[in-house]
Design a protein around this motif. Structure first.
Motif, PDB file in Angstrom:
ATOM      1  N   TYR A 101       0.872  -1.252  -0.088  1.00 32.06           N
ATOM      2  CA  TYR A 101       0.102  -0.125   0.033  1.00 32.06           C
ATOM      3  C   TYR A 101       0.931   1.328  -0.182  1.00 32.06           C
ATOM      4  CZ  TYR A 101       0.213   2.420   4.430  1.00 32.06           C
ATOM      5  OH  TYR A 101       0.858   3.384   5.602  1.00 32.06           O
ATOM      6  N   CYS A 102       2.070   1.089   0.469  1.00 30.74           N
ATOM      7  CA  CYS A 102       3.019   2.191   0.625  1.00 30.74           C
ATOM      8  C   CYS A 102       4.021   2.076  -0.566  1.00 30.74           C
ATOM      9  CB  CYS A 102       3.509   2.412   2.059  1.00 30.74           C
ATOM     10  SG  CYS A 102       4.713   3.933   2.094  1.00 30.74           S
ATOM     11  N   PRO A 103       4.028   2.747  -1.623  1.00 32.49           N
ATOM     12  CA  PRO A 103       4.987   2.745  -2.634  1.00 32.49           C
ATOM     13  C   PRO A 103       6.417   3.509  -2.239  1.00 32.49           C
ATOM     14  CG  PRO A 103       3.453   3.915  -3.508  1.00 32.49           C
ATOM     15  CD  PRO A 103       3.002   3.676  -2.317  1.00 32.49           C
ATOM     16  N   LEU A 144      -1.050  -6.973  -1.701  1.00 27.32           N
ATOM     17  CA  LEU A 144      -2.247  -5.932  -1.244  1.00 27.32           C
ATOM     18  C   LEU A 144      -1.780  -4.494  -1.883  1.00 27.32           C
ATOM     19  CD1 LEU A 144      -2.837  -6.870   2.511  1.00 27.32           C
ATOM     20  CD2 LEU A 144      -4.090  -7.893   0.317  1.00 27.32           C
ATOM     21  N   CYS A 145      -2.727  -3.755  -2.332  1.00 26.06           N
ATOM     22  CA  CYS A 145      -2.585  -2.442  -2.870  1.00 26.06           C
ATOM     23  C   CYS A 145      -3.693  -1.517  -1.979  1.00 26.06           C
ATOM     24  CB  CYS A 145      -2.266  -2.075  -4.128  1.00 26.06           C
ATOM     25  SG  CYS A 145      -3.475  -2.451  -5.169  1.00 26.06           S
ATOM     26  N   ALA A 146      -3.768  -0.126  -2.295  1.00 31.12           N
ATOM     27  CA  ALA A 146      -4.639   0.699  -1.681  1.00 31.12           C
ATOM     28  C   ALA A 146      -5.826   1.114  -2.637  1.00 31.12           C
ATOM     29  CB  ALA A 146      -4.110   2.008  -0.996  1.00 31.12           C
ATOM     30  N   ASN A 147      -5.592   1.308  -3.850  1.00 28.31           N
ATOM     31  CA  ASN A 147      -6.313   2.015  -4.772  1.00 28.31           C
ATOM     32  C   ASN A 147      -6.230   1.252  -6.108  1.00 28.31           C
ATOM     33  OD1 ASN A 147      -4.453   3.626  -5.788  1.00 28.31           O
ATOM     34  ND2 ASN A 147      -4.992   5.141  -4.229  1.00 28.31           N
ATOM     35  N   GLU A 148      -7.146   1.570  -7.313  1.00 28.96           N
ATOM     36  CA  GLU A 148      -6.938   1.288  -8.599  1.00 28.96           C
ATOM     37  C   GLU A 148      -5.855   1.929  -9.276  1.00 28.96           C
ATOM     38  OE1 GLU A 148      -8.563  -0.897 -10.360  1.00 28.96           O
ATOM     39  OE2 GLU A 148     -10.359  -1.102  -9.144  1.00 28.96           O
ATOM     40  N   ARG A 149      -5.483   2.851  -8.749  1.00 25.44           N
ATOM     41  CA  ARG A 149      -4.219   3.544  -9.504  1.00 25.44           C
ATOM     42  C   ARG A 149      -2.943   2.384  -8.973  1.00 25.44           C
ATOM     43  NH1 ARG A 149      -4.228  10.257  -9.047  1.00 25.44           N
ATOM     44  NH2 ARG A 149      -6.097  10.587 -10.188  1.00 25.44           N
ATOM     45  N   ARG A 151      -2.939  -0.199  -8.107  1.00 30.28           N
ATOM     46  CA  ARG A 151      -3.074  -1.725  -8.627  1.00 30.28           C
ATOM     47  C   ARG A 151      -2.522  -1.781 -10.255  1.00 30.28           C
ATOM     48  NH1 ARG A 151      -6.684  -5.565 -11.050  1.00 30.28           N
ATOM     49  NH2 ARG A 151      -6.579  -7.671  -9.993  1.00 30.28           N
ATOM     50  N   ASP A 152      -2.814  -0.675 -10.873  1.00 27.35           N
ATOM     51  CA  ASP A 152      -2.064  -0.635 -12.305  1.00 27.35           C
ATOM     52  C   ASP A 152      -0.808  -0.521 -12.241  1.00 27.35           C
ATOM     53  OD1 ASP A 152      -4.745  -0.631 -13.305  1.00 27.35           O
ATOM     54  OD2 ASP A 152      -4.933   1.310 -13.630  1.00 27.35           O
ATOM     55  N   ASN A 176      -6.851 -11.079  -9.434  1.00 26.01           N
ATOM     56  CA  ASN A 176      -7.471 -10.416  -7.893  1.00 26.01           C
ATOM     57  C   ASN A 176      -6.714 -11.538  -6.970  1.00 26.01           C
ATOM     58  OD1 ASN A 176      -8.782  -8.348  -8.689  1.00 26.01           O
ATOM     59  ND2 ASN A 176     -10.609  -9.197  -8.765  1.00 26.01           N
ATOM     60  N   ARG A 177      -6.589 -12.872  -7.246  1.00 26.06           N
ATOM     61  CA  ARG A 177      -6.038 -13.781  -6.258  1.00 26.06           C
ATOM     62  C   ARG A 177      -4.552 -13.555  -6.415  1.00 26.06           C
ATOM     63  NH1 ARG A 177      -8.674 -16.315  -2.617  1.00 26.06           N
ATOM     64  NH2 ARG A 177      -7.656 -18.290  -1.897  1.00 26.06           N
ATOM     65  N   LEU A 178      -3.851 -12.679  -7.049  1.00 26.98           N
ATOM     66  CA  LEU A 178      -2.668 -12.572  -6.959  1.00 26.98           C
ATOM     67  C   LEU A 178      -2.503 -10.950  -6.352  1.00 26.98           C
ATOM     68  CD1 LEU A 178       0.353 -12.971  -7.562  1.00 26.98           C
ATOM     69  CD2 LEU A 178       0.007 -12.009  -9.797  1.00 26.98           C
ATOM     70  N   LEU A 179      -3.234 -10.066  -6.747  1.00 23.51           N
ATOM     71  CA  LEU A 179      -3.153  -8.754  -6.472  1.00 23.51           C
ATOM     72  C   LEU A 179      -4.552  -8.152  -6.309  1.00 23.51           C
ATOM     73  CD1 LEU A 179      -1.570  -6.038  -5.825  1.00 23.51           C
ATOM     74  CD2 LEU A 179      -1.638  -5.643  -8.420  1.00 23.51           C
ATOM     75  N   ASP A 180      -4.923  -7.584  -4.893  1.00 24.91           N
ATOM     76  CA  ASP A 180      -6.131  -7.316  -4.695  1.00 24.91           C
ATOM     77  C   ASP A 180      -6.099  -5.733  -3.952  1.00 24.91           C
ATOM     78  OD1 ASP A 180      -8.846  -6.857  -4.695  1.00 24.91           O
ATOM     79  OD2 ASP A 180      -9.310  -8.942  -4.011  1.00 24.91           O
TER      80      ASP A 180
END
Length: 647
Positions: A101-103, A144-149, A151-152, A176-180
């Motif tokens: 979540y924190c890049p 895990l990431c925090a938003n659609e941006r 995720r891309d 999504n089973r790899l990155l959600d």
């Protein structure tokens, strides 16, 4: 079936005062413990208690202790630099969840831009961070990431590393089973005001003032300078609009240049303690009192890459407490503010636009109430119970990534020819990385000839001193050896000084603390009962496990130490302060002291440095710094340190 056992390893300190990453780990543990058996690990002892899960301490050099804890678990959740401190996790048989979540690879681009003027040094640090991120992406089962941006962004990196391949695609075509997406969250319990903290309590803030609140730390990738300049404009129109910064003493001892610049600008404009107020850090379980007494939440940043892919955690507390928001455009939350009328947004670095927004929202109580109602309406979407649903669902049916066995067996992912396969195998990526680093280190300009000569002389000195051939050494080498390392030290110091002046550096790392190379600082204590000195270290993201020794003396010539402390370098964090605590020096007021640091067992590129600063401000050091030393010689500037005094 027994509940899965989950171990959450926090890279940040879990305690009464916590940064965003620490809060996320704590709340993950709190949410997951409703369904699973959860343990939370922190790098330092925690005095925070929890009802449904246990909190353990494991320092970064205690690998055996961590191995034992991991062995008892089914699922491991990590974030930040955990793999760097515990590399055995790269080969774990447990299901591994990586929180992205924190890049920080993007944060660090902006951070180092303000810390360092040398692009080669910044590139070296960036490549180390890139390796840390790449290692995470290669070994994780679920991300895990925090938003659609975000995720891309992370899907692009995963695809480049061949983690998006026929195996993971067949496992789940949505991937999504790899990155959600699991955003930062808020408590589902409504905030309760337990005690007055600002209005009529905090000196300079009255009951009727309009209070803007900055809900977090001041970091290099945030733009607190434009906000200070806007408050200067606002103060010329209204004296009752105040700005309160909640955190200047980061719990993880991070002290960025932006903080010093913000404090300096506010003071120079005459705003400090009149219009603008700087608080140390608010305890996590008391923060709602400050937000509930505020009128507006504010967040300003620059227009750069980090902004686009950020997820400002401070915004969540604004949502939780129903605060109207003023924010800079360009990130995820600015779009949310505009779409749901949660407040006002302005362009980056627009002082006049920001001042106008502040005055507009401060002067329109009805509009503030509408924004507040809109904020409260959208807040339930961000409770931890809601945002963590994908994580809970995965933990209920945990599984390793479909392509993970191929990494474990040394095979590559989905490329046909052996040559092409090698190009994307983990082993070959490591080899390529090492080759690139080696090439960078070998590239020297004509201005670096002196450094080459010094390195050659050091090699001759080491070789000669360990052999009978030492008696045949050249006259120059013999003279250097007779004076120990001081001759070489002087040459290195002179070269470093020229480089700093050429690049106009105001903050820079010292020499590496290794072998006979020491760093020291003399100073005059301002108060009695000196008991602690904090020093800011640079670790270059390395895994260093050597003893570092701190000495405190009356002066550099004194033979006897007043204090001698030993710490393992694995406990130090990059660009962060470390506290050396010792018995109180009762009569310290007005007394001169000298401290120095040594690490005899550390070697080249396997050592740490300290941060140095050109100009000394007593209020920044809490003492009067006098002279800095490197390799036994007096040098310009000062070690970045702070003195503390007891009662």
């Amino acid at each position: 079936m027994d509940k899965p056992r989950i171990l959450i390893i926090s890279n940040a300190i879990i305690g009464n005062q916590m940064s965003g990453p620490a809060v996320r780990c704590f709340e993950f543990a709190n949410t997951l413990s409703r369904f699973f058996e959860v343990s939370l690990v922190t790098p330092m002892e925690s005095h925070l208690s929890a009802e449904r899960f246990q909190i353990f301490t494991c320092e970064r050099h205690e690998e055996d202790k961590m191995r034992k804890m991991v062995a008892l678990q089914d699922i491991i959740l990590i974030q930040g630099q955990v793999l760097e401190f515990f590399p055995f996790l790269k080969d774990t048989e447990k299901v591994l969840i990586v929180d992205l979540y924190c890049p920080f690879i993007l944060e660090d681009l902006e951070k180092q831009k303000r810390h360092l003027n040398d692009p080669e040094e910044r590139q070296r640090i960036h490549e180390v961070i890139l390796r840390i991120v790449r290692d995470q992406l290669l070994v994780g089962d679920y991300f895990l990431c925090a938003n659609e941006r975000q995720r891309d962004f992370w899907l692009g990196m995963l695809a480049a590393l061949n983690r998006v391949n026929p195996y993971t695609y067949d496992q789940d075509p949505s991937v999504n089973r790899l990155l959600d997406i699991v955003p930062f969250g808020i408590s589902s319990e409504k905030p309760t005001h337990t005690q007055p903290v600002l209005r009529g309590i905090y000196k300079g803030i009255s009951e009727r003032d309009i209070i803007l609140i900055w809900g977090g730390s001041i970091l290099n990738w945030l733009d607190s300078l434009t906000l200070i300049k806007a408050m200067d404009r606002v103060a010329q129109v209204r004296k009752d609009v105040k700005l309160f910064f909640m955190g200047t003493e980061h719990p993880d001892q991070i002290r960025d240049k932006m903080l010093a610049d913000t404090l300096s600008l506010s003071k120079s404009l005459g705003l400090t303690d009149r219009t603008v107020f700087f608080h140390t850090w608010v305890p996590y379980r008391e923060r709602q009192n400050y937000f509930l007494e505020a009128d507006i939440g504010v967040s300003t940043h620059f227009s750069h890459l980090e902004t686009r892919f950020s997820f400002r955690t401070r915004m969540l507390d604004y949502l939780w407490t129903g605060l109207p928001i003023i924010a800079t455009q360009g990130d995820y939350f600015s779009e949310l503010i505009q779409a749901h009328q949660l407040g006002l947004t302005v362009e980056a670095e627009d002082v006049e636009g920001l001042a106008t927004a502040i005055l507009g929202l401060a002067g329109d109580a009805a509009f503030r109430r509408r924004c507040s109602e809109n904020v409260k309406a959208i807040a339930p979407r961000f409770t931890w119970e809601v945002v963590a649903q994908p994580l809970v669902a995965f933990c209920q049916r945990p599984q390793k990534a479909a392509d993970r066995w191929r990494w474990k067996s040394g095979q590559a992912l989905g490329l046909s020819s052996l040559k092409e396969t090698a190009l994307t195998s983990k082993a070959h990526l490591d080899e390529l990385y090492d080759q690139v680093l080696a090439q960078i280190r070998l590239q020297k300009s004509e201005k670096e000839i002196l450094l080459s000569q010094i390195a050659h002389l050091e090699t001759l000195q080491t070789t000669s001193s360990a052999s009978v051939g030492a008696r045949l050494a050249s006259p120059l080498l013999t003279r250097a050896m007779k004076s120990g390392n001081r001759f070489l030290g002087l040459m290195k110091n002179l070269r470093a000084a020229r480089r700093r002046k050429r690049l106009r550096l105001t903050q820079y790392p010292s020499c590496e603390i290794r072998g006979l190379d020491t760093v020291g600082q003399s100073f005059i204590a301002e108060q009695a009962n000196l008991y602690r000195i904090d020093v800011k270290f640079a670790t270059y993201m390395r895994q260093v496990h050597h003893d570092l020794i701190f000495h405190l003396k009356r002066n550099p010539q004194a033979r006897k130490d007043l204090v001698c402390l030993k710490v393992n370098t694995s406990q130090l964090r990059d660009n962060a302060f470390y506290s050396f605590i010792f018995p109180q020096q009762i009569d310290s007021q007005g007394t001169s002291y000298y401290f120095y640091l040594e690490s005899p067992d550390s070697t080249k590129e396997d050592a740490v440095s300290v941060w140095c600063i050109e100009e000394a401000l007593p209020q920044q050091f809490r003492c009067l710094p006098s002279q800095r030393y490197e390799r036994g010689w007096k040098v310009e500037g000062h070690i970045f340190f702070r003195a503390y005094y007891g009662s």
